[in-house]
Scaffold this motif. Structure first.
Motif, PDB file in Angstrom:
ATOM      1  N   UNK A 143     -10.280 -49.071 102.920  1.00 33.06           N
ATOM      2  CA  UNK A 143     -10.727 -48.183 103.996  1.00 33.06           C
ATOM      3  C   UNK A 143     -11.843 -47.250 103.504  1.00 33.06           C
ATOM      4  N   UNK A 144     -11.686 -46.762 102.256  1.00 28.57           N
ATOM      5  CA  UNK A 144     -12.680 -45.840 101.690  1.00 28.57           C
ATOM      6  C   UNK A 144     -14.061 -46.480 101.716  1.00 28.57           C
ATOM      7  N   UNK A 145     -14.088 -47.786 101.322  1.00 27.85           N
ATOM      8  CA  UNK A 145     -15.381 -48.466 101.246  1.00 27.85           C
ATOM      9  C   UNK A 145     -16.039 -48.576 102.616  1.00 27.85           C
ATOM     10  N   UNK A 146     -15.232 -48.739 103.685  1.00 25.56           N
ATOM     11  CA  UNK A 146     -15.809 -48.804 105.032  1.00 25.56           C
ATOM     12  C   UNK A 146     -16.531 -47.508 105.344  1.00 25.56           C
ATOM     13  N   UNK A 147     -15.905 -46.378 104.971  1.00 30.91           N
ATOM     14  CA  UNK A 147     -16.530 -45.080 105.210  1.00 30.91           C
ATOM     15  C   UNK A 147     -17.795 -44.922 104.399  1.00 30.91           C
ATOM     16  N   UNK A 148     -17.746 -45.346 103.142  1.00 34.63           N
ATOM     17  CA  UNK A 148     -18.930 -45.209 102.287  1.00 34.63           C
ATOM     18  C   UNK A 148     -20.088 -46.034 102.862  1.00 34.63           C
ATOM     19  N   UNK A 149     -19.785 -47.300 103.199  1.00 37.12           N
ATOM     20  CA  UNK A 149     -20.838 -48.184 103.707  1.00 37.12           C
ATOM     21  C   UNK A 149     -21.434 -47.617 104.997  1.00 37.12           C
ATOM     22  N   UNK A 150     -20.541 -47.260 105.949  1.00 34.51           N
ATOM     23  CA  UNK A 150     -21.022 -46.718 107.225  1.00 34.51           C
ATOM     24  C   UNK A 150     -21.812 -45.436 106.994  1.00 34.51           C
ATOM     25  N   UNK A 151     -21.306 -44.608 106.100  1.00 31.90           N
ATOM     26  CA  UNK A 151     -21.973 -43.339 105.795  1.00 31.90           C
ATOM     27  C   UNK A 151     -23.380 -43.551 105.268  1.00 31.90           C
ATOM     28  N   UNK A 152     -23.513 -44.470 104.315  1.00 33.97           N
ATOM     29  CA  UNK A 152     -24.834 -44.717 103.730  1.00 33.97           C
ATOM     30  C   UNK A 152     -25.806 -45.210 104.801  1.00 33.97           C
ATOM     31  N   UNK A 153     -25.339 -46.173 105.623  1.00 36.88           N
ATOM     32  CA  UNK A 153     -26.224 -46.709 106.667  1.00 36.88           C
ATOM     33  C   UNK A 153     -26.604 -45.606 107.664  1.00 36.88           C
ATOM     34  N   UNK A 154     -25.645 -44.766 108.036  1.00 37.97           N
ATOM     35  CA  UNK A 154     -25.914 -43.687 108.994  1.00 37.97           C
ATOM     36  C   UNK A 154     -26.939 -42.705 108.421  1.00 37.97           C
TER      37      UNK A 154
END
Lengths: 169, 192
Positions: B1-12
Motif C-alpha cells: 500500500x505504501x508504494x501505491x502512495x509513493x508512486x501516486x505522490x510522485x506522479x501528482x
C-alpha cells in the motif's frame, strides 16, 4: 590498490572452494540463477519507478525541492543535488535505486555527486521497510526508540558518505 | 500500500510542478523515456548482479559465514547478552549479520526475523533493547561488496565501479557505530 581487490576476492573464494573439494563452478552458476530470479522481481518495479522519477525530474520539481532544502543540506556538507535521494532512501529501496541511477547519469558516475550517490546507496538501508518487516514478524506494538535510532544511523550515513567521497577522491 | 502512495505522490507532484513551470511537453516525453530507462538499467546491470549473487553463494558454501560468525562472537556477546543462554538465537543472529555482510539479502532477512521472534518471546509487544539494536544493525547495512550499486555504476560506463568500496565501508561502520551508540543512550533514557 582497489583495482586488485575484486579479482583477489574472486580468486580467494574459488581457491577456498577447491581446497574444500566443493564444486565451485556449479555453486557460482546456481547463485547466478538466483540473481536472475531477483532481477525478474526487480524489473517491473524499476520500470514503473524510473518512469515516475523521470517525470519528476522533467517537471522541474526536483530542482525546486532541492533549492528549498539546499541550505539545510549544505549545513551538513551533503551535496544538495542528492536531496531527493536522501528523502526517499529510508522509505523505498527500489525508488532510491531509480533516483540514484538517474542522478549518476546526469552528473556523471565518476563525479563527486555520482560517487556520493553510490556510497549513500551502498551504505544505507530501506529503514522503514526493515523496521516494519521485523516488528511485524515479532508482533511488536511499542517500538520505543528504534525509529529515531535507525534514522540517526541513516543521517550519519548520508553525512559520512559525502565526507569520505570528498576526502578520498 | 505504501508504494501505491509513493508512486501516486510522485506522479501528482510531477504534474503540478510541470503545470506551474510550464514544462508539459518535457513531462509527456519523460513517460516513455523513463520506462525505457528502467528496462535498460535492469539489462545493463543483470550481468554483475548475477555474478555477485553467485560469488555470495560460493562464499557461504566455502564456510566464510561460519568463519565470520566466530570472529563476531565477542561483539555479539556484548551487543546481545541473551545469546549466551540461547545458542539458537546466537546462530540466527550471526547468520543474519554474516549474510548481510556478504550481500545475501534474501538469506539475511529470514534469519533476522527468526532472531527477532526469539528476542521478543516474553516481551509483551514491547521492543526490548536487544531487538532495537538488531534492527539498527540491520538498517545500517554493513556490506563487503555493494554489488547492486557497483552494477549500476558499471552499467553507466564506469571503468572502476569498485573504487568506492573503502568509502562505503567507512560510511557503514560510522553509521552502525553511531546508530548503536544512539540506541544505547536512548535505551538508558527511554523507560518501557
Amino acid at each position: 590498490m582497489t583495482d586488485y581487490l575484486v579479482p583477489l576476492i574472486l580468486l580467494t573464494v574459488c581457491c577456498l572452494a577447491l581446497r574444500k573439494k566443493e564444486n565451485a563452478y556449479n555453486i557460482l552458476i546456481g547463485g547466478a540463477a538466483d540473481g536472475l530470479k531477483l532481477l525478474l522481481t526487480l524489473t517491473p518495479t524499476l520500470i514503473l519507478l524510473l518512469t515516475a522519477v523521470t517525470m519528476l525530474r522533467a517537471s522541474g520539481a526536483v530542482e525546486v525541492i532541492s533549492a528549498y532544502l539546499a541550505p539545510i543540506f549544505r549545513c551538513f556538507g551533503i551535496p544538495p543535488e542528492t536531496a531527493i535521494l536522501v528523502l526517499i532512501r529510508p522509505i523505498s529501496g527500489s525508488a532510491a535505486l531509480a533516483i540514484g541511477a538517474d542522478l549518476m547519469t546526469r552528473h556523471g558516475v565518476d563525479s563527486i555527486i555520482g560517487r556520493t550517490v553510490a556510497v549513500m546507496l551502498g551504505s544505507t538501508e530501506t529503514t522503514f521497510y526493515t523496521i516494519s518487516v521485523y516488528f511485524g514478524a515479532a508482533g511488536i506494538k511499542k517500538t520505543r526508540y528504534t525509529v529515531p535510532a535507525a534514522l540517526i544511523a541513516d543521517f550519519v550515513g548520508f553525512t559520512v558518505a559525502s565526507l569520505t567521497v570528498r576526502l578520498l577522491f | 500500500m505504501v508504494m501505491s502512495w509513493i508512486f501516486t505522490g510522485i506522479v501528482a507532484i510531477a504534474l503540478v510542478a510541470a503545470i506551474a513551470l510550464g514544462r508539459g511537453s518535457e513531462l509527456a516525453a519523460a513517460v516513455p523515456t523513463g520506462a525505457q530507462a528502467g528496462i535498460a538499467l535492469v539489462i545493463s546491470m543483470a550481468g554483475s548482479i548475477c555474478l555477485w549473487t553467485g560469488v555470495g553463494a560460493l562464499m557461504d558454501k566455502v564456510g566464510l559465514t561460519d568463519c565470520l560468525s566466530k570472529l563476531l562472537k565477542p561483539l555479539l556477546k556484548r551487543l546481545f547478552p541473551s545469546t549466551q543462554k540461547d545458542t539458537q538465537l546466537s546462530q540466527h543472529l550471526s547468520a543474519n549479520i554474516c549474510a548481510n555482510f556478504l550481500g545475501l539479502g534474501n538469506a539475511a532477512t529470514p534469519m533476522g526475523i527468526q532472531a527477532a521472534q526469539r528476542l521478543s518471546i516474553k516481551s509483551n509487544h514491547v521492543a526490548s533493547d536487544e531487538l532495537c539494536r538488531l534492527i539498527v544493525l540491520n538498517t545500517a547495512s554493513i556490506q563487503l561488496i555493494p554489488a547492486t550499486v557497483a552494477a549500476i555504476r558499471a552499467s553507466l560506463g564506469c571503468t572502476t565501479p569498485f573504487d568506492i568500496l573503502p568509502a562505503v565501508w567507512i560510511t557503514s561502520l560510522c553509521s552502525a557505530g553511531l546508530g548503536l551508540t544512539a540506541a544505547w543512550l536512548m535505551g538508558k533514557l527511554w523507560r518501557r
